[in-house]
Write a protein that holds these residues in place. Structure first.
Motif, PDB file in Angstrom:
ATOM      1  N   GLU A 301       0.794  -1.447   0.289  1.00 41.96           N
ATOM      2  CA  GLU A 301       0.087   0.323  -0.111  1.00 41.96           C
ATOM      3  C   GLU A 301       1.175   0.753  -0.163  1.00 41.96           C
ATOM      4  O   GLU A 301       0.339   1.972  -0.985  1.00 41.96           O
ATOM      5  CB  GLU A 301      -1.012   0.149   0.795  1.00 41.96           C
ATOM      6  CG  GLU A 301      -2.051  -0.997   1.075  1.00 41.96           C
ATOM      7  CD  GLU A 301      -1.746  -2.655   0.923  1.00 41.96           C
ATOM      8  OE1 GLU A 301      -2.433  -3.169   1.099  1.00 41.96           O
ATOM      9  OE2 GLU A 301      -0.456  -2.069   1.851  1.00 41.96           O
ATOM     10  N   VAL A 302       2.083   1.143   1.191  1.00 44.26           N
ATOM     11  CA  VAL A 302       2.892   2.360   0.910  1.00 44.26           C
ATOM     12  C   VAL A 302       3.244   2.867   0.040  1.00 44.26           C
ATOM     13  O   VAL A 302       3.524   3.838  -1.302  1.00 44.26           O
ATOM     14  CB  VAL A 302       3.628   2.297   1.746  1.00 44.26           C
ATOM     15  CG1 VAL A 302       5.027   3.441   1.596  1.00 44.26           C
ATOM     16  CG2 VAL A 302       3.060   2.239   2.770  1.00 44.26           C
ATOM     17  N   THR A 303       4.383   1.992  -1.020  1.00 46.84           N
ATOM     18  CA  THR A 303       4.228   1.848  -2.698  1.00 46.84           C
ATOM     19  C   THR A 303       3.470   2.144  -3.739  1.00 46.84           C
ATOM     20  O   THR A 303       3.393   3.599  -4.607  1.00 46.84           O
ATOM     21  CB  THR A 303       4.472   0.255  -3.355  1.00 46.84           C
ATOM     22  OG1 THR A 303       5.976  -0.083  -2.173  1.00 46.84           O
ATOM     23  CG2 THR A 303       5.667   0.378  -4.420  1.00 46.84           C
ATOM     24  N   THR A 304       2.104   1.369  -3.384  1.00 48.75           N
ATOM     25  CA  THR A 304       1.737   2.559  -4.588  1.00 48.75           C
ATOM     26  C   THR A 304       0.909   4.033  -4.023  1.00 48.75           C
ATOM     27  O   THR A 304       0.396   5.307  -5.134  1.00 48.75           O
ATOM     28  CB  THR A 304       0.116   1.057  -4.072  1.00 48.75           C
ATOM     29  OG1 THR A 304      -0.299   0.192  -4.062  1.00 48.75           O
ATOM     30  CG2 THR A 304      -1.480   2.339  -4.889  1.00 48.75           C
ATOM     31  N   ARG A 305       1.128   4.222  -3.020  1.00 45.43           N
ATOM     32  CA  ARG A 305       0.719   5.258  -2.411  1.00 45.43           C
ATOM     33  C   ARG A 305       2.234   6.408  -2.931  1.00 45.43           C
ATOM     34  O   ARG A 305       2.365   7.625  -3.372  1.00 45.43           O
ATOM     35  CB  ARG A 305       1.272   6.282  -1.570  1.00 45.43           C
ATOM     36  CG  ARG A 305       0.237   7.307  -0.614  1.00 45.43           C
ATOM     37  CD  ARG A 305      -0.694   7.257   0.503  1.00 45.43           C
ATOM     38  NE  ARG A 305       0.419   6.049   1.876  1.00 45.43           N
ATOM     39  CZ  ARG A 305       1.148   6.985   2.711  1.00 45.43           C
ATOM     40  NH1 ARG A 305       1.266   8.227   2.819  1.00 45.43           N
ATOM     41  NH2 ARG A 305       1.435   6.058   3.617  1.00 45.43           N
ATOM     42  N   VAL A 306       3.459   5.718  -3.122  1.00 39.85           N
ATOM     43  CA  VAL A 306       4.552   6.303  -3.238  1.00 39.85           C
ATOM     44  C   VAL A 306       4.411   6.503  -5.068  1.00 39.85           C
ATOM     45  O   VAL A 306       4.604   7.843  -5.799  1.00 39.85           O
ATOM     46  CB  VAL A 306       6.313   5.626  -3.013  1.00 39.85           C
ATOM     47  CG1 VAL A 306       7.460   6.471  -3.533  1.00 39.85           C
ATOM     48  CG2 VAL A 306       5.893   6.079  -1.603  1.00 39.85           C
ATOM     49  N   ILE A 307       4.014   5.498  -5.354  1.00 40.46           N
ATOM     50  CA  ILE A 307       4.175   5.213  -7.463  1.00 40.46           C
ATOM     51  C   ILE A 307       3.401   7.035  -7.440  1.00 40.46           C
ATOM     52  O   ILE A 307       2.955   7.774  -8.729  1.00 40.46           O
ATOM     53  CB  ILE A 307       4.125   4.358  -7.860  1.00 40.46           C
ATOM     54  CG1 ILE A 307       5.383   3.113  -7.779  1.00 40.46           C
ATOM     55  CG2 ILE A 307       3.445   4.025  -9.440  1.00 40.46           C
ATOM     56  CD1 ILE A 307       4.700   2.307  -8.206  1.00 40.46           C
ATOM     57  N   ALA A 308       1.672   6.287  -7.227  1.00 34.72           N
ATOM     58  CA  ALA A 308       1.120   7.343  -7.285  1.00 34.72           C
ATOM     59  C   ALA A 308       0.735   8.702  -7.035  1.00 34.72           C
ATOM     60  O   ALA A 308       0.295   9.700  -8.019  1.00 34.72           O
ATOM     61  CB  ALA A 308      -0.194   7.400  -6.434  1.00 34.72           C
TER      62      ALA A 308
END
Length: 619
Positions: A301-308
């Motif tokens: 979820e953190v990775t998704t937020r960073v990429i978004a």
């Protein structure tokens, strides 16, 4: 004198050394070295003997000139022959590639193979060497033309004979290298640009850089320096904590500081290309565990937020729309048509023409970015400047004036320069924004006054009064048609809507400026005025740089490092007045921007400036 060293081929035997006009003077000196060189020795000759010596030197001079004409023509002709063959291959293969796509069967594999073949053919890496060599041949012709003309001019002064410069200039105009070859190489350049319209800017940049000597990335020494600096910062006890929760937060801030320093150093040293460093930021942010997870979040979820966070801001789409607007304006050759009108009105008043040219640079930078505008305007002015003497003060004033005005033009809108977009994104991260119209109301007066001040300074410092009449620029390649007017109208409508979008009724309809920009993209590409090649040639590296800056801003903010630095600086800054604080921060940004690029300075400083503004209640 720049050397022209085309790549060897079986079609042409290249000389061991580049052939340039100044070689004439060297070989003439060698030929004449056997003659009595000193004035004292010449005095010992009778008048007849002295006259005979001058005639021998004159005969040697004209013989060498004839030899140079033959060699220049031979070299130019052989290189041109090879270039014509290469361009003909590109033309033929491009036609075959397009027709193969049209003839491809309905099979997905067949269509995909045809498109892959055509894409490979259209790759700029295949075209670049030929285009660069065409530009070099063009420069070779121009250098030798000017070199011979100036050498003959000096000969006329030194020899005391009847002037021959006019005769030689007339002869030069008829020589193959400066007549048919020059026209042919110009035609080849235009052909390549028409075959690969999506890569024109890349090709021109490659021609400025010269022959491709291979990629120089990565640069291992500065890369190692960046890593070593990050490790050194990591080993220093900068952040302290009193309990486990504080220790976790302090650890993230410490790692984020190391990451920030290493990324900034990679940008400063250019160990990697700017956009590659920007794309390196999200993996570093995730792997260094800089962004704390929210309730119920894990690493995915953190990775998704960073990429978004990279492309999650509307400013990215607004910048993309600005780049497409620039392509539309350039396709209509607005800058060239404006320069022609200015020359007809003010060509007899060079100082007023200089001011109008600077204002054109200011306006064009607003429309097509302050990176593209000077490139286009200098290409328009180059033929005019070539007709002026090399020591002309007016030429220097024109070049400096364009540089200054285009820099100021980068202030006019939130999308006319990358640092503006970065600043808008930094402000939006704190849920604050500045409207397009609000930005322009503040920036336009400053830019106009600054441009006039730069013009006055150029007049005072350079005194560009050595030109009485300016020649007319080249004519546009095509006349404006109805479709051109429609596209220019779409660009103008987009800019007006952006400027007025803070008006509540318009904002209730469109919401964000990015939506208006998307409508412009639909009009430009949906009408067929711009093609897929134009879309592929967009400056995606610029968008990647802004996206990496967005992720870096998220990391600095979420880790708490931004708040910690802002709190520390707030105590050392004078916050009694927002004006004094603005002056201090402006001085800091100014100092950093002198030694690094504007975009890098904005990525590093603007989130901090926004945070300090929030801390003192003056965002």
């Amino acid at each position: 004198t720049p050397d022209f060293t085309p790549s060897p081929s079986a079609d042409a035997a290249m000389p061991s050394a580049p052939l340039t006009a100044p070689l004439l003077g060297q070989r003439l000196a060698s030929r004449a070295s056997a003659l009595p060189p000193s004035e004292q020795e010449l005095e010992s000759f009778s008048w007849k003997a002295r006259r005979q010596t001058v005639e021998e030197v004159s005969l040697a001079f004209w013989e060498l000139l004839e030899e140079d004409f033959a060699k220049i023509n031979a070299l130019s002709g052989s290189v041109l022959k090879r270039l014509i063959a290469n361009v003909a291959i590109f033309e033929e293969e491009t036609k075959k590639g397009r027709s193969s796509i049209r003839r491809a069967s309905n099979s997905v594999d067949s269509i995909a193979k045809s498109m892959r073949d055509f894409s490979a053919l259209s790759s700029v890496s295949h075209v670049k060497p030929v285009y660069v060599e065409c530009v070099q041949l063009k420069a070779f012709v121009r250098v030798n033309y000017e070199g011979v003309r100036k050498i003959v001019k000096k000969w006329d002064k030194a020899s005391g004979e009847a002037p021959k410069q006019k005769e030689i200039v007339s002869r030069l105009a008829k020589e193959p290298f400066s007549s048919t070859d020059a026209a042919a190489v110009n035609s080849l350049i235009q052909t390549l640009e028409s075959l690969f319209p999506g890569h024109v800017e890349q090709l021109r940049e490659a021609a400025k850089a010269g022959p491709d000597e291979g990629d120089s990335f990565p640069r291992w020494t500065p890369f190692a320096l960046s890593v070593a600096a990050a490790v050194a910062i990591y080993l220093l006890p900068i952040f302290t904590a009193t309990d486990d929760a504080d220790a976790d937060a302090a650890g993230r801030q410490h790692r984020c500081l190391c990451l920030l320093l290493s990324v900034v150093l990679l940008w400063l040293t250019e160990a990697l290309p700017y956009f590659a460093t920007a794309l390196f930021v999200p993996p570093l942010v995730v792997l260094c565990d800089v962004v704390p997870p929210r309730a119920g979040e894990g690493r995915p979820e953190v990775t998704t937020r960073v990429i978004a966070a990279m492309f999650g801001t509307p400013i990215i789409l607004q910048v993309l729309a600005g780049l497409i607007a620039a392509a539309l304006v350039a396709r209509c050759e607005v800058e060239l048509r404006a320069a022609i009108v200015m020359q007809r009105l003010l060509g007899h008043r060079p100082q007023a023409f200089l001011l109008s040219l600077m204002m054109l640079g200011l306006f064009m930078s607003c429309l097509i970015s302050n990176v593209t505008a000077p490139i286009l305007l200098i290409s328009v002015m180059t033929p005019l400047l070539h007709d002026l003497p090399s020591s002309c003060r007016y030429t220097r004033a024109v070049l400096l004036g364009l540089a200054f005005s285009c820099n100021l033009g980068g202030m006019l809108t939130p999308i006319s320069a990358p640092q503006n977009a970065v600043s808008m994104a930094a402000l939006q991260s704190f849920d604050r924004s500045i409207g397009f119209g609000q930005w322009m109301l503040l920036a336009v007066p400053i830019a106009l006054v600054g441009t006039v001040a730069c013009w006055l300074l150029l007049l005072f410092m350079l005194r560009p009064d050595d030109v009485a009449q300016l020649p007319e620029p080249r004519k546009p390649n095509s006349t404006l048609k109805l479709t051109h007017y429609i596209m220019l109208g779409a660009v103008l409508t987009t800019i007006v809507l952006w400027a007025l979008l803070s008006w509540p009724p318009l904002r209730a309809v469109f919401g964000e400026p990015a939506l208006v920009g998307l409508l412009l993209l639909v009009v430009a590409f949906g009408s067929g005025f711009l093609t897929k090649d134009d879309f592929n040639s967009v400056s995606w590296h610029l968008l990647a740089l802004i996206a990496g800056g967005n992720t870096l801003g998220l990391a600095v903010k979420e880790s708490g490092l931004l708040t910690a630095i802002a709190s520390g600086l707030t105590g050392s800054l004078d916050v009694s007045s927002p004006w004094i604080l603005t002056l201090q921060l402006t001085a800091a940004v100014f100092g950093l921007s002198v030694v690094v690029s504007h975009t890098v300075a904005a990525i590093v400083i603007m989130p901090l400036v926004a945070s300090i503004g929030m801390e003192v209640g003056a965002p």
